[in-house]
Design an enzyme around this catalytic site. Structure first.
Site, PDB file in Angstrom:
ATOM      1  N   ARG A  58      -4.189  -9.666   5.404  1.00  0.00           N
ATOM      2  CA  ARG A  58      -4.234 -11.120   5.631  1.00  0.00           C
ATOM      3  C   ARG A  58      -5.411 -11.540   6.494  1.00  0.00           C
ATOM      4  O   ARG A  58      -5.809 -12.709   6.464  1.00  0.00           O
ATOM      5  CB  ARG A  58      -2.901 -11.604   6.189  1.00  0.00           C
ATOM      6  CG  ARG A  58      -1.787 -11.483   5.138  1.00  0.00           C
ATOM      7  CD  ARG A  58      -0.476 -11.993   5.646  1.00  0.00           C
ATOM      8  NE  ARG A  58      -0.085 -11.339   6.879  1.00  0.00           N
ATOM      9  CZ  ARG A  58       1.004 -10.632   7.050  1.00  0.00           C
ATOM     10  NH1 ARG A  58       1.838 -10.468   6.053  1.00  0.00           N
ATOM     11  NH2 ARG A  58       1.289 -10.093   8.205  1.00  0.00           N
ATOM     12  N   GLU A  95       6.026  -0.742  14.990  1.00  0.00           N
ATOM     13  CA  GLU A  95       7.428  -0.697  15.409  1.00  0.00           C
ATOM     14  C   GLU A  95       8.077   0.627  15.026  1.00  0.00           C
ATOM     15  O   GLU A  95       8.960   1.121  15.701  1.00  0.00           O
ATOM     16  CB  GLU A  95       8.224  -1.814  14.720  1.00  0.00           C
ATOM     17  CG  GLU A  95       7.840  -3.207  15.142  1.00  0.00           C
ATOM     18  CD  GLU A  95       8.599  -4.226  14.320  1.00  0.00           C
ATOM     19  OE1 GLU A  95       9.827  -4.100  14.207  1.00  0.00           O
ATOM     20  OE2 GLU A  95       7.961  -5.150  13.797  1.00  0.00           O
TER      21      GLU A  95
END
Length: 170
Positions: A58, A95
């Protein structure tokens, strides 16, 4: 313009408890997408930028049109193993583990003034790693431009000394 009106929020994606900010609804609206790029360009037009670097994927949809608008080059920052030439790499935490970002060794020349661009500033891990790569090649990071910033994740704190611009804050 209120860009938040053009961003779809999807609850519990990609996992329960996450409120995902989906920019595809903004990107498909040509005039709004164009205004995002114009607004970001206006914030950095006087910074004497030599090129813009953006992490995949992105960061490409914000960084590349921003580079065209400012009349400078675009440098892609990719995941390890995706660039065909000789690269430098840096690890970053996710994460759920670790990953690596890479840039071509000849992407940035020493002393070049570089703007980092991405769609979203969250924890700051990807952007701080991108900054590390630019600096490793001798570039000077003059700022970081984002469409969205998730304030509660305090990613801006990892970018100390860097001018950070975000158009939408959650």
């Amino acid at each position: 313009m209120n860009y938040q009106e053009h961003i779809r929020v999807i609850q519990d994606f990609p996992q329960p408890g996450i409120s995902f900010k989906d920019i595809t609804t903004l990107l498909k609206n040509g005039p709004v997408y164009q205004q995002v790029i114009q607004d970001l360009a206006g914030r950095f037009k006087d910074k004497h930028i030599d090129c813009i670097a953006g992490p995949e994927a992105r960061g490409f949809v914000i960084g590349a049109p921003l580079a065209v608008t400012l009349g400078v080059g675009f440098v892609p920052i990719r995941k390890s193993g995706k660039l065909p030439g000789e690269t430098i790499e840096a690890d970053y935490n996710l994460e759920y583990g670790k990953d690596k970002l890479a840039m071509h060794k000849d992407a940035i020349q020493p002393g070049q003034r570089v703007l980092i661009a991405d769609d979203l500033l969250a924890t700051g891990g990807t952007i701080s790693t991108s900054i590390q790569l630019v600096k490793q090649l001798g570039g000077e990071v003059v700022g970081a431009a984002f469409l969205i910033e998730l304030l509660e994740l305090k990613g801006r704190d990892k970018l100390e000394g860097i001018e950070v611009v975000s158009l939408v804050q959650y």
